[in-house]
Write an enzyme that holds these catalytic residues in place. Structure first.
Site, PDB file in Angstrom:
ATOM      1  N   HIS A  16       0.843  -1.205   0.000  1.00 29.94           N
ATOM      2  CA  HIS A  16       0.000   0.000   0.000  1.00 29.94           C
ATOM      3  C   HIS A  16       0.879   1.257   0.000  1.00 29.94           C
ATOM      4  O   HIS A  16       0.636   2.199  -0.742  1.00 29.94           O
ATOM      5  CB  HIS A  16      -0.869   0.058   1.273  1.00 29.94           C
ATOM      6  CG  HIS A  16      -1.949  -0.975   1.368  1.00 29.94           C
ATOM      7  ND1 HIS A  16      -2.076  -1.815   2.442  1.00 29.94           N
ATOM      8  CD2 HIS A  16      -2.986  -1.272   0.535  1.00 29.94           C
ATOM      9  CE1 HIS A  16      -3.141  -2.598   2.285  1.00 29.94           C
ATOM     10  NE2 HIS A  16      -3.712  -2.279   1.133  1.00 29.94           N
ATOM     11  N   LYS A  40     -17.780  -6.030   7.266  1.00 26.56           N
ATOM     12  CA  LYS A  40     -16.510  -6.727   7.502  1.00 26.56           C
ATOM     13  C   LYS A  40     -16.162  -6.660   8.982  1.00 26.56           C
ATOM     14  O   LYS A  40     -16.530  -5.712   9.663  1.00 26.56           O
ATOM     15  CB  LYS A  40     -15.384  -6.051   6.704  1.00 26.56           C
ATOM     16  CG  LYS A  40     -15.303  -6.502   5.249  1.00 26.56           C
ATOM     17  CD  LYS A  40     -13.990  -6.052   4.617  1.00 26.56           C
ATOM     18  CE  LYS A  40     -13.917  -6.463   3.158  1.00 26.56           C
ATOM     19  NZ  LYS A  40     -12.697  -5.953   2.506  1.00 26.56           N
ATOM     20  N   ARG A  89      -2.290  -6.012  -8.508  1.00 24.62           N
ATOM     21  CA  ARG A  89      -1.209  -6.969  -8.254  1.00 24.62           C
ATOM     22  C   ARG A  89      -1.220  -8.072  -9.302  1.00 24.62           C
ATOM     23  O   ARG A  89      -0.355  -8.143 -10.151  1.00 24.62           O
ATOM     24  CB  ARG A  89      -1.377  -7.601  -6.869  1.00 24.62           C
ATOM     25  CG  ARG A  89      -0.968  -6.715  -5.733  1.00 24.62           C
ATOM     26  CD  ARG A  89      -1.548  -7.161  -4.431  1.00 24.62           C
ATOM     27  NE  ARG A  89      -2.992  -7.035  -4.444  1.00 24.62           N
ATOM     28  CZ  ARG A  89      -3.791  -7.212  -3.409  1.00 24.62           C
ATOM     29  NH1 ARG A  89      -3.278  -7.592  -2.276  1.00 24.62           N
ATOM     30  NH2 ARG A  89      -5.077  -7.041  -3.499  1.00 24.62           N
ATOM     31  N   SER A 127      -2.904  -7.598   3.017  1.00 24.64           N
ATOM     32  CA  SER A 127      -3.119  -7.506   4.463  1.00 24.64           C
ATOM     33  C   SER A 127      -3.404  -8.895   5.045  1.00 24.64           C
ATOM     34  O   SER A 127      -2.963  -9.221   6.147  1.00 24.64           O
ATOM     35  CB  SER A 127      -4.295  -6.572   4.771  1.00 24.64           C
ATOM     36  OG  SER A 127      -4.059  -5.299   4.244  1.00 24.64           O
TER      37      SER A 127
HETATM   38  P1  ADP Z   1     -10.000  -3.311  -0.457  1.00 17.10           P
HETATM   39  O1  ADP Z   1     -10.801  -4.052   0.575  1.00 17.10           O
HETATM   40  O2  ADP Z   1     -10.649  -2.053  -0.947  1.00 17.10           O
HETATM   41  O3  ADP Z   1      -9.474  -4.169  -1.577  1.00 17.10           O
HETATM   42  P2  ADP Z   1      -7.261  -3.250   0.473  1.00 17.10           P
HETATM   43  O4  ADP Z   1      -6.691  -2.559   1.667  1.00 17.10           O
HETATM   44  O5  ADP Z   1      -7.137  -4.725   0.417  1.00 17.10           O
HETATM   45  O6  ADP Z   1      -8.745  -2.759   0.388  1.00 17.10           O
HETATM   46  O7  ADP Z   1      -6.591  -2.652  -0.851  1.00 17.10           O
HETATM   47  C1  ADP Z   1      -6.691  -1.309  -1.202  1.00 17.10           C
HETATM   48  C2  ADP Z   1      -6.040  -1.103  -2.556  1.00 17.10           C
HETATM   49  O8  ADP Z   1      -4.642  -1.359  -2.478  1.00 17.10           O
HETATM   50  C3  ADP Z   1      -6.571  -2.035  -3.661  1.00 17.10           C
HETATM   51  O9  ADP Z   1      -6.596  -1.325  -4.887  1.00 17.10           O
HETATM   52  C4  ADP Z   1      -5.516  -3.118  -3.731  1.00 17.10           C
HETATM   53  O10 ADP Z   1      -5.467  -3.730  -5.000  1.00 17.10           O
HETATM   54  C5  ADP Z   1      -4.262  -2.306  -3.454  1.00 17.10           C
HETATM   55  N1  ADP Z   1      -3.173  -3.133  -2.935  1.00 17.10           N
HETATM   56  C6  ADP Z   1      -3.187  -3.935  -1.845  1.00 17.10           C
HETATM   57  N2  ADP Z   1      -2.004  -4.555  -1.674  1.00 17.10           N
HETATM   58  C7  ADP Z   1      -1.208  -4.137  -2.693  1.00 17.10           C
HETATM   59  C8  ADP Z   1       0.142  -4.438  -3.111  1.00 17.10           C
HETATM   60  N3  ADP Z   1       0.889  -5.321  -2.462  1.00 17.10           N
HETATM   61  N4  ADP Z   1       0.608  -3.823  -4.228  1.00 17.10           N
HETATM   62  C9  ADP Z   1      -0.189  -2.965  -4.907  1.00 17.10           C
HETATM   63  N5  ADP Z   1      -1.451  -2.646  -4.586  1.00 17.10           N
HETATM   64  C10 ADP Z   1      -1.969  -3.224  -3.497  1.00 17.10           C
END
Ligand code: ADP
Length: 162
Positions: A16, A40, A89, A127
């Protein structure tokens, strides 16, 4: 141009953070917005996640951290933002992200979704992966900001596995 980076961030990872740092070079301001999602059950409270993101982005002057509930486009309007920032990703991310981008565009045709491809070293990182490692006592120091590693350790020490 202002961009919203919406997500769960439960917790924020270096993946992130990489998207935020790169987004900062493209936009005048990035608002990292934690979604208050009643359906959630997160590990960290919204307030804890906001604090973790604040500490991790202290070095970035054009980052604001906030939370929101409801439609992302309504929140974007409220903040005068013109773009939504999302990270991609793997191929499996693409389908859902594309659907969401199209949906948001139908709700407000002035909003654009900008995708940044993950940096190679974080392409596997989520996460959930981080929580899984921490839960079984593994080190996550190379995957998350320092404060998050401390919080995860505390969390799983206080609530040991059954
Ligand atoms: P959500 O529940 O909205 O998917 P996340 O916190 O899982 O929330 O992800 C938020 C954003 O960050 C999403 O666009 C996700 O694809 C991106 N993201 C999460 N991990 C990574 C990573 N390792 N590299 C690039 N983008 C990421």
């Amino acid at each position: 141009m202002i961009a919203i980076y919406p997500g769960s961030f439960d917790p924020i990872t270096l993946g992130h953070l990489d998207i935020i740092e790169r987004g900062c070079r493209l936009f005048d301001q990035i608002i990292v917005a934690v979604l208050r999602n009643p359906s959630k059950s997160p590990l960290f409270t919204v307030q804890e996640r906001i604090e973790q993101i604040r500490l991790s982005t202290e070095h970035l002057s054009n980052v604001e951290v906030d939370s929101f509930i409801g439609l992302t486009v309504e929140y974007a309007k409220l903040k005068n933002a013109q773009a939504l920032l999302r990270g991609l990703r793997v191929l499996s991310d693409f389908e859902g992200e594309l659907q969401m981008a199209h949906t948001n565009h139908t709700l407000w045709n002035e909003i654009e979704t900008v995708f940044l491809a993950t940096s190679n070293e974080y392409s596997f990182l989520s996460s959930s992966v981080v929580k899984e490692i921490a839960r079984f006592g593994g080190s996550v120091a190379h995957l998350v900001p320092q404060q998050v590693a401390i919080d995860l350790c505390r969390c799983y020490t206080e609530t040991p596995l059954e």
